[in-house]
Motif scaffolding. Structure first.
Motif, PDB file in Angstrom:
ATOM      1  N   ALA A 147       0.836  -1.205   0.000  1.00  0.00           N
ATOM      2  CA  ALA A 147       0.000   0.000   0.000  1.00  0.00           C
ATOM      3  C   ALA A 147       0.873   1.259   0.000  1.00  0.00           C
ATOM      4  O   ALA A 147       0.637   2.188  -0.768  1.00  0.00           O
ATOM      5  CB  ALA A 147      -0.934  -0.009   1.218  1.00  0.00           C
ATOM      6  N   ARG A 148       1.897   1.256   0.838  1.00  0.00           N
ATOM      7  CA  ARG A 148       2.767   2.428   0.920  1.00  0.00           C
ATOM      8  C   ARG A 148       3.620   2.579  -0.345  1.00  0.00           C
ATOM      9  O   ARG A 148       3.890   3.698  -0.787  1.00  0.00           O
ATOM     10  CB  ARG A 148       3.643   2.311   2.163  1.00  0.00           C
ATOM     11  N   PHE A 149       4.060   1.455  -0.912  1.00  0.00           N
ATOM     12  CA  PHE A 149       4.853   1.497  -2.138  1.00  0.00           C
ATOM     13  C   PHE A 149       4.009   2.058  -3.285  1.00  0.00           C
ATOM     14  O   PHE A 149       4.451   2.925  -4.049  1.00  0.00           O
ATOM     15  CB  PHE A 149       5.366   0.096  -2.462  1.00  0.00           C
ATOM     16  N   ALA A 150       2.775   1.574  -3.406  1.00  0.00           N
ATOM     17  CA  ALA A 150       1.877   2.077  -4.451  1.00  0.00           C
ATOM     18  C   ALA A 150       1.619   3.566  -4.261  1.00  0.00           C
ATOM     19  O   ALA A 150       1.596   4.342  -5.225  1.00  0.00           O
ATOM     20  CB  ALA A 150       0.557   1.303  -4.427  1.00  0.00           C
ATOM     21  N   GLN A 151       1.425   3.991  -3.026  1.00  0.00           N
ATOM     22  CA  GLN A 151       1.203   5.402  -2.735  1.00  0.00           C
ATOM     23  C   GLN A 151       2.424   6.236  -3.144  1.00  0.00           C
ATOM     24  O   GLN A 151       2.299   7.300  -3.753  1.00  0.00           O
ATOM     25  CB  GLN A 151       0.939   5.583  -1.237  1.00  0.00           C
ATOM     26  N   ALA A 152       3.622   5.732  -2.834  1.00  0.00           N
ATOM     27  CA  ALA A 152       4.847   6.459  -3.155  1.00  0.00           C
ATOM     28  C   ALA A 152       5.066   6.553  -4.661  1.00  0.00           C
ATOM     29  O   ALA A 152       5.527   7.574  -5.168  1.00  0.00           O
ATOM     30  CB  ALA A 152       6.042   5.780  -2.489  1.00  0.00           C
ATOM     31  N   ILE A 153       4.730   5.488  -5.376  1.00  0.00           N
ATOM     32  CA  ILE A 153       4.871   5.498  -6.836  1.00  0.00           C
ATOM     33  C   ILE A 153       3.999   6.593  -7.440  1.00  0.00           C
ATOM     34  O   ILE A 153       4.441   7.372  -8.290  1.00  0.00           O
ATOM     35  CB  ILE A 153       4.492   4.121  -7.426  1.00  0.00           C
ATOM     36  N   GLN A 154       2.745   6.681  -6.990  1.00  0.00           N
ATOM     37  CA  GLN A 154       1.841   7.682  -7.539  1.00  0.00           C
ATOM     38  C   GLN A 154       2.196   9.087  -7.057  1.00  0.00           C
ATOM     39  O   GLN A 154       2.057  10.055  -7.808  1.00  0.00           O
ATOM     40  CB  GLN A 154       0.399   7.316  -7.165  1.00  0.00           C
ATOM     41  N   ALA A 155       2.703   9.201  -5.845  1.00  0.00           N
ATOM     42  CA  ALA A 155       3.129  10.508  -5.347  1.00  0.00           C
ATOM     43  C   ALA A 155       4.321  11.035  -6.142  1.00  0.00           C
ATOM     44  O   ALA A 155       4.523  12.248  -6.236  1.00  0.00           O
ATOM     45  CB  ALA A 155       3.493  10.415  -3.864  1.00  0.00           C
ATOM     46  N   ALA A 156       5.106  10.117  -6.727  1.00  0.00           N
ATOM     47  CA  ALA A 156       6.253  10.517  -7.536  1.00  0.00           C
ATOM     48  C   ALA A 156       5.836  10.942  -8.943  1.00  0.00           C
ATOM     49  O   ALA A 156       6.691  11.302  -9.756  1.00  0.00           O
ATOM     50  CB  ALA A 156       7.258   9.374  -7.613  1.00  0.00           C
ATOM     51  N   GLY A 157       4.534  10.897  -9.233  1.00  0.00           N
ATOM     52  CA  GLY A 157       4.037  11.378 -10.511  1.00  0.00           C
ATOM     53  C   GLY A 157       3.676  10.309 -11.514  1.00  0.00           C
ATOM     54  O   GLY A 157       3.289  10.618 -12.645  1.00  0.00           O
ATOM     55  N   HIS A 158       3.759   9.032 -11.118  1.00  0.00           N
ATOM     56  CA  HIS A 158       3.397   7.946 -12.030  1.00  0.00           C
ATOM     57  C   HIS A 158       1.901   7.652 -11.913  1.00  0.00           C
ATOM     58  O   HIS A 158       1.295   7.886 -10.862  1.00  0.00           O
ATOM     59  CB  HIS A 158       4.201   6.687 -11.708  1.00  0.00           C
ATOM     60  N   ASP A 159       1.322   7.131 -12.978  1.00  0.00           N
ATOM     61  CA  ASP A 159      -0.113   6.869 -12.949  1.00  0.00           C
ATOM     62  C   ASP A 159      -0.413   5.531 -12.275  1.00  0.00           C
ATOM     63  O   ASP A 159       0.487   4.756 -11.933  1.00  0.00           O
ATOM     64  CB  ASP A 159      -0.711   6.909 -14.359  1.00  0.00           C
ATOM     65  N   SER A 160      -1.709   5.274 -12.074  1.00  0.00           N
ATOM     66  CA  SER A 160      -2.115   4.056 -11.370  1.00  0.00           C
ATOM     67  C   SER A 160      -1.750   2.804 -12.155  1.00  0.00           C
ATOM     68  O   SER A 160      -1.479   1.755 -11.564  1.00  0.00           O
ATOM     69  CB  SER A 160      -3.617   4.088 -11.091  1.00  0.00           C
ATOM     70  N   ALA A 161      -1.714   2.899 -13.488  1.00  0.00           N
ATOM     71  CA  ALA A 161      -1.344   1.733 -14.295  1.00  0.00           C
ATOM     72  C   ALA A 161       0.090   1.306 -14.001  1.00  0.00           C
ATOM     73  O   ALA A 161       0.397   0.108 -13.913  1.00  0.00           O
ATOM     74  CB  ALA A 161      -1.510   2.044 -15.782  1.00  0.00           C
ATOM     75  N   THR A 162       0.990   2.271 -13.833  1.00  0.00           N
ATOM     76  CA  THR A 162       2.377   1.955 -13.507  1.00  0.00           C
ATOM     77  C   THR A 162       2.458   1.312 -12.126  1.00  0.00           C
ATOM     78  O   THR A 162       3.193   0.344 -11.926  1.00  0.00           O
ATOM     79  CB  THR A 162       3.235   3.233 -13.548  1.00  0.00           C
ATOM     80  N   ALA A 163       1.697   1.837 -11.160  1.00  0.00           N
ATOM     81  CA  ALA A 163       1.684   1.254  -9.816  1.00  0.00           C
ATOM     82  C   ALA A 163       1.173  -0.178  -9.859  1.00  0.00           C
ATOM     83  O   ALA A 163       1.722  -1.066  -9.194  1.00  0.00           O
ATOM     84  CB  ALA A 163       0.817   2.096  -8.892  1.00  0.00           C
ATOM     85  N   ARG A 164       0.130  -0.423 -10.661  1.00  0.00           N
ATOM     86  CA  ARG A 164      -0.423  -1.778 -10.750  1.00  0.00           C
ATOM     87  C   ARG A 164       0.602  -2.734 -11.362  1.00  0.00           C
ATOM     88  O   ARG A 164       0.749  -3.871 -10.912  1.00  0.00           O
ATOM     89  CB  ARG A 164      -1.709  -1.785 -11.577  1.00  0.00           C
ATOM     90  N   GLN A 165       1.303  -2.288 -12.408  1.00  0.00           N
ATOM     91  CA  GLN A 165       2.298  -3.145 -13.038  1.00  0.00           C
ATOM     92  C   GLN A 165       3.452  -3.448 -12.104  1.00  0.00           C
ATOM     93  O   GLN A 165       3.926  -4.579 -12.019  1.00  0.00           O
ATOM     94  CB  GLN A 165       2.830  -2.489 -14.306  1.00  0.00           C
ATOM     95  N   ALA A 166       3.918  -2.439 -11.389  1.00  0.00           N
ATOM     96  CA  ALA A 166       5.054  -2.637 -10.502  1.00  0.00           C
ATOM     97  C   ALA A 166       4.749  -3.628  -9.392  1.00  0.00           C
ATOM     98  O   ALA A 166       5.640  -4.320  -8.901  1.00  0.00           O
ATOM     99  CB  ALA A 166       5.487  -1.301  -9.905  1.00  0.00           C
TER     100      ALA A 166
END
Length: 313
Positions: free
Chosen positions: A147-166
């Protein structure tokens, strides 16, 4: 080869054989030079990207003693570094950024030896996917760490699709994680920790307590501060138990007053509730209240605050 290296090697079809999906970062670049490993001074390598673990240098599962940081450092000292880390060149000349392998990097720093690193020219999205694949191949993140990793990915400016893939997530899976990070205060999550054995139900239950305002950030921190110094799973359990006890106590302190037939006022430590039955002797009055109660409350509030100074409101 292990981790992302073996993952990529197993799926290494050429671009002609397997065109990359338009929305997926191309990982083919990571395969071409797996043998071109360099030995780099750890002092030249900086951390990069969102943190993926809350307790980066401790064992996630207490029983996994062989995976502790001390065990890793001793293994590298006695037998050398077997698995290279992944880095890319930094914008600063002569420096590098660590994509994954921070525990190995720190071990080499402490041992005073060069770190074996696979140096790749990759963009942020590919780097995030590489980090996610490495986690999946070596040791999964806990639910809250995801949850925190996904939040950090999106806070860094990446979209939700990138968070889902990662993180190899479906859209609903990401939604479950987001519900937790949006409603459980960060300080509370930090105080609890990774909680590797606690999955979605417990973290969702905690989020629901904050959503329902049955628990505040300060109350949660006070409970955690007084909890025994045990593991993160135990801290989460202790917080949920204490919150449930507080809620039960609040309910037991509740008083009910019957104002009129079918109209009841319920008062507890945490809330005030008015219940009006839309049938029976006062059905017409209930219908009138339904249409006018909001305006009545607004007018009453305006009257209540009219003679108060801003400090008193």
């Amino acid at each position: 080869m292990s981790g992302i290296a073996s993952t990529i090697a197993r799926s290494g079809a050429s671009a002609a054989e397997k065109p990359p999906r338009p929305n997926a970062p191309a990982l083919g670049a990571l395969q071409g030079s797996l043998a071109a490993i360099r030995e780099i001074d750890p002092a030249l390598i900086d951390d990069w990207g969102p943190a993926d673990r809350l307790d980066e240098f401790t064992t996630v599962n207490p029983e996994d003693e062989g995976e502790s940081f001390d065990a890793l450092r001793n293994s590298i000292r006695d037998g050398g570094q077997q698995v290279p880390i992944l880095v890319r060149k930094s914008a600063t000349e002569g420096r590098y950024e660590a994509i994954y392998g921070r525990r190995r990097l720190r071990a080499c720093r402490e041992l005073g030896v060069k770190v074996r690193a696979n140096v790749q020219d990759i963009d942020d999205a590919t780097a995030l996917l590489a980090k996610g694949l490495e986690n999946a191949a070596r040791r999964n993140l806990s639910f809250y760490e995801k949850a925190r990793f996904a939040q950090a990915i999106q806070a860094a400016g990446h979209d939700s699709a990138t968070a889902r893939q990662a993180l190899s997530l479906s859209a609903p899976g990401l939604s479950h994680l987001t519900k937790v990070t949006q409603n459980v205060p960060r300080a509370v999550g930090d105080a609890i920790g990774a909680a590797p054995k606690s999955g979605r139900p417990k973290w969702t239950a905690l989020a629901e307590l904050f959503i329902a305002r049955k628990l505040t950030e300060q109350a949660a921190l006070d409970i955690l501060a007084s909890a025994p110094a045990t593991g993160s799973d135990q801290r989460l359990d202790a917080l949920l138990r204490a919150a449930a006890t507080r809620d039960s106590a609040a309910e037991s302190d509740a008083t009910e007053t019957i104002l009129l037939d079918g109209i009841t006022l319920k008062s507890s430590r945490g809330a005030l509730a008015l219940s009006v039955r839309k049938s029976g002797a006062n059905a017409d009055f209930a219908a009138w209240l339904d249409a006018n109660l909001a305006e009545l409350i607004r007018n009453a509030h305006a009257s209540f605050t009219a003679d108060k100074t801003p400090e008193d409101r």
